[in-house]
Design a protein around this motif. Structure first.
Motif, PDB file in Angstrom:
ATOM      1  N   ASN A 269       5.849  16.186 -22.255  1.00  0.00           N
ATOM      2  CA  ASN A 269       6.104  17.587 -22.553  1.00  0.00           C
ATOM      3  C   ASN A 269       5.130  18.009 -23.655  1.00  0.00           C
ATOM      4  OD1 ASN A 269       7.080  20.124 -22.931  1.00  0.00           O
ATOM      5  ND2 ASN A 269       9.097  19.504 -23.672  1.00  0.00           N
TER       6      ASN A 269
ATOM      7  N   SER B  82       6.436  14.549 -26.357  1.00  0.00           N
ATOM      8  CA  SER B  82       7.660  13.840 -25.999  1.00  0.00           C
ATOM      9  C   SER B  82       7.650  13.494 -24.507  1.00  0.00           C
ATOM     10  CB  SER B  82       8.872  14.706 -26.322  1.00  0.00           C
ATOM     11  OG  SER B  82       8.825  15.929 -25.599  1.00  0.00           O
TER      12      SER B  82
ATOM     13  N   LYS C 137       8.958  13.195 -20.868  1.00  0.00           N
ATOM     14  CA  LYS C 137       9.925  13.839 -19.978  1.00  0.00           C
ATOM     15  C   LYS C 137      10.519  12.829 -19.012  1.00  0.00           C
ATOM     16  CE  LYS C 137       8.953  17.880 -18.360  1.00  0.00           C
ATOM     17  NZ  LYS C 137       8.258  18.988 -17.666  1.00  0.00           N
ATOM     18  N   ASN C 138       9.665  12.000 -18.402  1.00  0.00           N
ATOM     19  CA  ASN C 138      10.167  10.932 -17.529  1.00  0.00           C
ATOM     20  C   ASN C 138       9.075   9.901 -17.325  1.00  0.00           C
ATOM     21  OD1 ASN C 138       8.578  11.672 -15.010  1.00  0.00           O
ATOM     22  ND2 ASN C 138       9.721  13.558 -15.353  1.00  0.00           N
TER      23      ASN C 138
ATOM     24  N   THR D 271       5.044  11.346 -17.747  1.00  0.00           N
ATOM     25  CA  THR D 271       4.967  12.813 -17.767  1.00  0.00           C
ATOM     26  C   THR D 271       5.420  13.281 -19.143  1.00  0.00           C
ATOM     27  OG1 THR D 271       5.457  12.926 -15.392  1.00  0.00           O
ATOM     28  CG2 THR D 271       5.732  14.937 -16.671  1.00  0.00           C
TER      29      THR D 271
ATOM     30  N   ARG E 114      16.918  11.001 -17.651  1.00  0.00           N
ATOM     31  CA  ARG E 114      15.586  11.607 -17.523  1.00  0.00           C
ATOM     32  C   ARG E 114      15.002  11.404 -16.125  1.00  0.00           C
ATOM     33  NH1 ARG E 114      12.380   9.149 -22.600  1.00  0.00           N
ATOM     34  NH2 ARG E 114      12.326   7.489 -21.039  1.00  0.00           N
TER      35      ARG E 114
END
Length: 508
Positions: free
Chosen positions: A274, A356, A358-359, A272, A392
């Motif tokens: 960003n 970036s 996210k997780n 996921t 995260r």
């Protein structure tokens, strides 16, 4: 008859045995060479005239015109692909192409700018505009057809009339219909290139006003216009996410495959990202209330004396705002100080680019049962390899279970060729050797038959009274020769088969 055949067999066998092994090998080698040369010469002589493609994918009207011209010039031709492909002898291809090109063939039914050469002076503006639009469409069709994967194309252009009223102006539009090669798909860059190519060829035409569709009814330009920004952003986000996931999976496989073995591990990563672009501005002020000195202004005046009034210089711009008595002793003093301080501030601007992580969610499948210690070691290695962060809320799952490889085994079994009990090359060698031996036997028989036809007949047997003068061996040979000649005349095929059998027995 049986006695004659036996004597004939014995005579031929004796003659063949007297030749020796070396002459036999020479004869066999010579016959084999002659046989190969004859086969090659026969193949070259019987090979027909080679035809090459003159034009392919022709319009039926152009194909008919080309065939008529070929018949007029007396050039042989062949038709293929339902008359859309014309073939002629290879040595005539280049000359014929130049000859047909000088006559404007093939035009493929497309009319370009050559159609507006020499227009009548009586043509109206509407007719000239129609001819220009038709010619421009034809030139665009020729250009689009040159793209790889496009078999045919049609281009329709709508150019509005010029008007002096800005509110009545309408934009130009175009539609492109593509007939693609079967099994060929055009990618988004190619379709976008066609849209820009058509737009840059027509004045006042925007790429967003070009519609591209194939013959199956698919709208290829639907998601490529600038007004579909949302779909483009979604496609970009999906592509970026997929690229990150594939990179992490390949990195994970490169780490686990040397340990668990090729084909024994499967990894799947779900990321996921960003994708928001953030601009952060941070202003920080200093805690010192006084701040930094910026500027200072100071004015000082002093007056002492008697009977002189306080005032400014005549005609001067410095008019004091005070007044004192002009009589008696007096004393005046003025001090003015102005100090400016600047507030201390620190500004920090940060731009966070999209992309970036996210997780992450990671799944690892291993082709065997795993105990708790092995799962713990794999989890620790994957966490270190991918940089998983518990803050995260990254997740990881390691599962060990045997893989189902039945389908792979069936496919591999079908791809493995069966083992041959006898090498195929030996079969080919035996077949060639048998053909050479048979050719040698036939050649020897033909040579002997010709020799017997040329050789003068022996003198007739003497009369009965002269018979005692001949030896028994001579009489036997004479009898064998007569039997051979009679058998060769009556049954030549049986004679050849008998010779073949004897030769094979002699070889073994």
């Amino acid at each position: 008859m049986g006695t004659s055949v036996a004597q004939l067999t014995k005579g031929i066998r004796d003659t063949w045995s007297k030749l020796g092994k070396t002459p036999r090998l020479v004869i066999i080698a010579s016959v084999a060479t002659v046989f190969v040369v004859c086969v090659v010469a026969l193949a070259i002589s019987t090979r027909g005239q080679r035809y090459e493609i003159l034009w392919s994918n022709l319009d039926l009207q152009d194909a008919g015109a080309i065939v008529s011209e070929l018949e007029r010039q007396g050039i042989p031709y062949e038709l293929a692909d339902g008359g859309r492909t014309v073939k002629i002898p290879g040595e005539e291809v280049h000359r014929t192409r130049l000859s047909l090109a000088s006559q404007g063939l093939p035009s493929s039914g497309i009319v370009g700018f050559e159609s507006i050469q020499g227009n009548s002076i009586w043509a109206t503006d509407f007719e000239r505009r129609v001819q220009y639009t038709r010619a421009l469409s034809g030139e665009l069709v020729r250009t689009v057809k040159s793209i790889s994967g496009v078999r045919d194309a049609r281009v329709h252009i709508v150019i509005p009339e010029n008007t002096v009223f800005a509110t009545l102006k309408t934009p130009a539009t175009a539609a492109v219909l593509l007939d693609l090669v079967p099994g060929k798909e055009l990618g988004e860059p190619t379709v976008r290139g066609i849209m820009n190519l058509v737009a840059r060829s027509v004045e006042g035409l925007s790429p967003d006003d070009v519609t591209v569709m194939d013959t199956s009814g698919r709208l290829l330009s639907q998601d490529l216009r600038s007004d579909s920004l949302g779909s483009q952003v979604s496609a970009t986000a999906f592509e970026m996410t997929s690229r990150v996931e594939r990179e992490l999976e390949s990195r994970l496989l490169a780490t686990l495959t040397p340990v668990l073995g090729p084909g024994n591990v499967v990894c799947q990563v779900r990321a996921t990202l960003n994708l928001d672009q953030v601009r952060i501005v941070d202003d920080q002020y200093a805690s010192d209330p006084q701040g930094v000195l910026r500027s200072t202004q100071q004015v000082t005046e002093s007056y002492q004396g008697t009977g002189t009034p306080v005032g400014g210089v005549a005609g001067g711009l410095d008019v004091p705002t005070y007044a004192t008595a002009g009589q008696g002793e007096s004393q005046y003093q003025r001090t003015e100080t102005i100090t400016n301080y600047e507030v201390s501030r620190t500004t920090t601007e940060t731009i966070v680019t999209p992309g970036s992580i996210k997780n992450l969610s990671v799944a690892v499948m291993v082709n065997r049962e795993l105990d708790d210690d092995e799962k713990s070691l794999i989890t620790e290695g994957v966490t270190a390899a991918l940089g998983l962060d518990p803050l995260r809320q990254d997740k990881i799952s390691v599962i060990g279970m045997p893989f189902d490889t039945s389908l792979v085994d069936v496919v591999r079994g079908g791809m493995t060729p069966p083992e041959e009990t006898f090498p195929r090359v030996y079969i080919y060698a035996i077949a060639v050797a048998a053909a050479l031996i048979l050719g040698t036997i036939i050649l020897l028989l033909m040579r002997r038959r010709r020799a017997q036809a040329v050789e003068p007949l022996p003198e007739p047997l003497p009369l009965v009274e002269e018979a005692p003068t001949l030896s028994p061996d001579l009489l036997s040979r004479q009898k064998i020769r007569e039997d051979i000649e009679r058998m060769a005349r009556v049954n030549p095929a049986g004679m050849a088969a008998l010779l073949k059998t004897w030769l094979l027995e002699d070889e073994y």
